[in-house]
Design an enzyme around this catalytic site. Sequence first.
Site, PDB file in Angstrom:
ATOM      1  N   SER A 115      99.883  80.327  12.729  1.00 52.32           N
ATOM      2  CA  SER A 115      99.603  79.437  13.856  1.00 52.32           C
ATOM      3  C   SER A 115     100.149  80.050  15.137  1.00 52.32           C
ATOM      4  O   SER A 115     101.110  80.840  15.112  1.00 52.32           O
ATOM      5  CB  SER A 115     100.274  78.077  13.631  1.00 52.32           C
ATOM      6  OG  SER A 115     100.225  77.274  14.795  1.00 52.32           O
ATOM      7  N   TYR A 128     108.789  74.486  12.215  1.00 51.19           N
ATOM      8  CA  TYR A 128     107.386  74.880  12.056  1.00 51.19           C
ATOM      9  C   TYR A 128     107.191  76.314  12.533  1.00 51.19           C
ATOM     10  O   TYR A 128     106.548  77.132  11.852  1.00 51.19           O
ATOM     11  CB  TYR A 128     106.488  73.923  12.829  1.00 51.19           C
ATOM     12  CG  TYR A 128     105.007  74.215  12.680  1.00 51.19           C
ATOM     13  CD1 TYR A 128     104.369  74.048  11.456  1.00 51.19           C
ATOM     14  CD2 TYR A 128     104.242  74.635  13.766  1.00 51.19           C
ATOM     15  CE1 TYR A 128     103.006  74.306  11.312  1.00 51.19           C
ATOM     16  CE2 TYR A 128     102.880  74.886  13.638  1.00 51.19           C
ATOM     17  CZ  TYR A 128     102.269  74.720  12.406  1.00 51.19           C
ATOM     18  OH  TYR A 128     100.924  74.976  12.264  1.00 51.19           O
TER      19      TYR A 128
END
Length: 320
Positions: free
Chosen positions: A157, A183
Amino acid sequence: MTELFGATSTTDDVLAGVDLAGKRVLVTGASAGLGVETCRTLVAHGASVVGAARDLAKAERATSGVRAAVIDGATFDLVELDLAALSSVRASADALLADGRPFDVVIANAGVMAPPFGRTADGFETQFGTNHLGHFVLVNRIAGLIRDGGRLVNLSSAGHRFADVDLNDPNFERSDYDPWVAYGRSKTANILFAVEFDRRHKARGVRATAVHPGGIRTELSRHMTQADEDALIGSINAAHAAADLPPFEFKTIPQGAATSVWAAIVADADAVGGRYCEDCHVADLQEGEGIRGGVRRYALDQERAKALWAKSEALVGEHF
């Protein structure tokens, strides 16, 4: 690569005219969103696909359209895999090894994003344990099933820009938990894992890459409130404005899955091996602040990748 694709390309655009008969692909996270779309487009072009999911009943419901898209010669099967429990990961890998049929591609698609603090069944911080360590064990255990010339695609990501991995405190035992930092660490780990896996396996033609699918509304954002989403998009647009880039736009699910399929099937292996891709192209190094295009240098650092591999082996208690 004879045709150029971009941010708005879909899975069907990428695979137009491509015959995948005889190819076999493993896709994790086959119960929602990008995983389901990835499975659908692969079987629609003749590939035999194994979809892995934690909740098989949910996956059966979610993949009815995948089964409807299967053409002659293709197959679609589901296997149970809970990436947040290494006992499940090992059992799934053992079953695939016992079956013995090889894969041309493994797409490590499953993941979680920005949940409240929690731990996996093995005591790891949820995002690092699920997004990275679960896939680390699965892929390494079945690495021998990946055919020479095959590929590994790790779903990362642009969120990797939030944080580098922390090899000294991967489970937030000595620092305050921040869901977006966690994350970011896990998504950086996905890239570094691809870098080191590629180095270890490219002698037999197996290449590994990491991809950013783009911003898509899927179940991945289940832990975000509308205020969270607004704040994130605001920060992205601020970074875009500073870099003289256009405002953020959500992708459709077929557009989001396109880079995974492009990197797995269409892209030149030497071009994507050990790299990070977005919008159906290999991303450039970009060190500017904020969440935007490009890849941070630390995510492609080969020594960092080796160190993460060693740390991951120590954490899971297995040497690969």
